[in-house]
Design an enzyme around this catalytic site. Structure first.
Site, PDB file in Angstrom:
ATOM      1  CD1 TRP A  41      49.398  27.721  43.005  1.00  0.00           C
ATOM      2  CD2 TRP A  41      50.417  29.007  44.234  1.00  0.00           C
ATOM      3  NE1 TRP A  41      49.823  27.051  44.079  1.00  0.00           N
ATOM      4  CE2 TRP A  41      50.671  27.736  44.679  1.00  0.00           C
ATOM      5  CE3 TRP A  41      51.033  30.000  45.047  1.00  0.00           C
ATOM      6  CZ2 TRP A  41      51.440  27.647  45.946  1.00  0.00           C
ATOM      7  CZ3 TRP A  41      51.775  29.814  46.183  1.00  0.00           C
ATOM      8  CH2 TRP A  41      52.050  28.562  46.665  1.00  0.00           C
ATOM      9  CG  ASP A  42      44.573  31.682  39.355  1.00  0.00           C
ATOM     10  OD1 ASP A  42      45.476  31.928  38.587  1.00  0.00           O
ATOM     11  OD2 ASP A  42      43.633  30.789  38.999  1.00  0.00           O
ATOM     12  CB  VAL A  43      43.789  34.293  45.371  1.00  0.00           C
ATOM     13  CG1 VAL A  43      43.262  35.569  46.041  1.00  0.00           C
ATOM     14  CG2 VAL A  43      42.360  33.570  44.867  1.00  0.00           C
ATOM     15  N   GLY A  79      46.845  38.030  41.989  1.00  0.00           N
ATOM     16  CA  GLY A  79      46.066  39.316  41.897  1.00  0.00           C
ATOM     17  C   GLY A  79      46.404  40.240  42.529  1.00  0.00           C
TER      18      GLY A  79
END
Lengths: 408, 408
Positions: free
Chosen positions: A165-167, A170
């Site tokens: 989810w972070d990637v 981003g």
């Protein structure tokens, strides 16, 4: 790097993965991305993995290609410098990216007073403004409940080590900044853009059909291990202990698996026995356990070298299970043989393989991959050249410890 | 949807997740995205999950907001229509997105003859042009080897059910098209843009520090279950069987965990005994097993309702483990209470919750979420209004079965 976004400038006040990777993406595509940090480094400056000197391999991997300015952000003089930097005039400036609390001097309203058409990208944990991390979002949307084998809710949930989810967030941050800049260039209007990590996961749940499945079919997914829902895919061990993932999503891929294993007759017989038509993906899924039993011996009886060669020759879609170190040590795609990568020296850490952005703009030159800055490496340069301060002003800021360079 | 990209038009020839989700993203942000498919549907048109009428919840979830034209792409007349559509003149046209083989009539060189400044986004499996899928890429970069518990290479690898690389690639495709369009608007130059699914995973491996860790520290990661590398995070069962993930990445988050569980003294004692300083993330990671043993009873002895309330009051960063159906059925964030979602009727399937893009451009109106098209729903409209064909020409194309509408 590739200079397709050259001329664009983004100021970033960030930590961890999502926001920094969004800024890094824009830097890899040629934007001037200035990350500010407190003197001595922010909350993520020493995150693991670290090398023997406690230099963070994480931080330096996530901030490639940026310029760094170190500022005492708790003091009004530091806040004033950053506010000016964020709201510099010019078509290619006035873009700010942050996952810090958007309040006080760092609020959209306050900064907008200094530049009416500011583009302000604000990442939060969830839509309510509460903190959330990849791991607290992922358990909430259910993927750990279908990792492994068993009925959802009855097997112990298992987290995914990749902070997906972070990637994803981003990349969406980079996308959102470009979309807002396109809009501003046509209308003159800036804006506050918000994105919440939890919403990224929830939207993806919808986009991949999971929400429709729960609402329309009233069905929950089961944890099916290394099978693939709705099609045929499975992992197999070779005779020497290596392991491969084999996928038959398209008819060609499926036929290649059957052909290379020489199991046409058994598969035909199975279809007839089960009343299924394996030309259909769904039917392959329904027959997956029986299909796997038929295919298995072919893999188990051959060493990896033979399995891989024969699968390649037959056009099978497959991958080898590797540990991360194995990939780095032995995979040609994870080496300078792949134009994606270059060996770059990171001061204080050493030389290692750094990737460009995977987008390849063939009309642009591919310039050298840029390493991460040292903390505060560009403090003086940014104060002088970007903000236009005099040597005397800059000297006083250093003397008063409002700013610091990488040598301090 | 939000109209921030209005005026932009992208033609898409695609299948599966990555390419279609890239086009869908642009449609959600207001672009006119036209997906073409063979008459009767492409390779992904019946992918699971399907409803009782064999309508794909997958396909309809991944193609929201697009227009659909159904064409016999094997016949020259069909290829000519699509070539014209892809290369229509105008600043906001001339953008093509595909994961089909970029050869013959669909090659960049051939299409470029019709429009010199064409932007052509080409997704492939790997950089060598070989097919690859999320599951064959993921095993190659090593994440399945660190999912679960044990030493990498010694535990059975476990796939991630979320096709994270596909989703990431989809956002990068949207980003790449915007970057190329920005460049073209400034220089007049179009280009071929390439992206390979395998490169997306390899680049991410580098960006998250894994490559540096393998090369600089000569270390391989272990599979640490529901711990989080380099910090403190773990899952706990409540007395009623519910399960929560609790994370202490920031000092505040960590202190909140200790405070809510009332374990200050035990944690102090543990620090002294182990010679660690839990204000440091890395030290919390080193003491994780012992920390978990201290925290565990507090969770085990309380029902979820109490655990959740007390954690919220204390400012703990946490998430509840839910199955996907549980999330859809009970989570307020996965309902129309969240402005991300709307209930929309999808013809042939029914009404379900559809997400907008998680980027929220606060300067734009939030228009209704658009459902997916029916296959060929816009064939006639596109031929007439977009390509400007006459009624007679269109009639002949239908009669000759070069094109089809959704009623056929």
């Amino acid at each position: 790097m590739q200079n397709i976004l050259s001329g664009l400038r983004v100021i970033e006040g960030s930590a961890f993965v999502a926001a920094p990777s969004g800024g890094m993406t824009l830097a890899q595509l040629g934007a001037d991305v200035i990350r500010f940090d407190p003197i001595g480094g922010g909350i993520d400056y020493r995150r693991w993995p670290v090398n023997g000197d406690n230099q963070s391999l994480y931080w330096h991997s996530l901030n490639k290609g940026k310029r760094s300015i170190a500022v005492d952000i708790r003091r009004p003089e530091g806040q004033e410098i950053l506010s000016r930097l964020i709201t510099l005039p010019g078509d290619d400036c006035g873009m700010f990216l942050t996952n810090f609390p958007a309040k006080g001097w760092l609020s959209y309203d306050r900064l907008k007073e200094l530049r009416e058409d500011l583009i302000y990208m604000n990442l939060t944990g969830d839509r309510h403004g509460k903190s959330a991390l990849d791991y607290t979002v992922n358990c909430k949307v259910g993927f750990p409940s279908i990792t492994g084998v068993g009925k959802a809710g009855e097997v112990p949930p298992l987290n995914n080590p990749l902070p997906a989810w972070d990637v994803i967030t981003g990349q969406q941050i980079a996308l959102g900044l470009l979309a807002a800049e396109r809009h501003r260039s046509r209308t003159g209007k800036g804006q506050l853009v918000k994105i919440a990590l939890a919403d990224v996961a929830l939207a993806t749940l919808g986009n991949l059909g999971y929400i429709a499945e729960a609402m329309i079919n009233d069905a929950d997914r089961e944890a099916i291990g290394n099978d693939i829902f709705g099609t045929y895919g499975h992992d197999f061990g070779c005779s020497d202990g290596e392991r491969v993932m084999v996928v038959g999503v398209s008819p060609n891929q499926w036929q290649a698996i059957v052909a290379v294993t020489g199991t046409e007759n058994q598969i035909q017989e199975l279809q007839a026995r089960m009343g299924l038509d394996f030309r259909k993906e769904g039917d392959r899924y329904l027959g997956r356990a029986e299909i796997t039993a038929i295919l298995q011996p072919w893999f188990n009886q051959r060493p990896y070298s033979q399995v891989s060669t024969e699968m390649d020759n037959a056009g099978v879609c497959w991958g080898k299970y590797q540990t991360i170190k194995e990939t780095v040590d032995t995979d040609r795609d994870c080496s300078t043989d792949n134009p994606l990568f270059q060996l770059v020296d990171q001061p204080g850490i050493g030389e290692y393989l750094m990737p460009d952005h995977p987008l390849r703009f063939t009309g642009m030159d591919r310039d050298p991959v840029r390493r991460a800055p040292k903390l505060g490496e560009h403090t003086e340069e940014i104060l002088a050249q970007t903000l236009g301060l005099s040597s005397a002003e800059i000297g006083k800021l250093f003397d008063d410890k409002i700013v610091a360079s990488s040598d301090q």
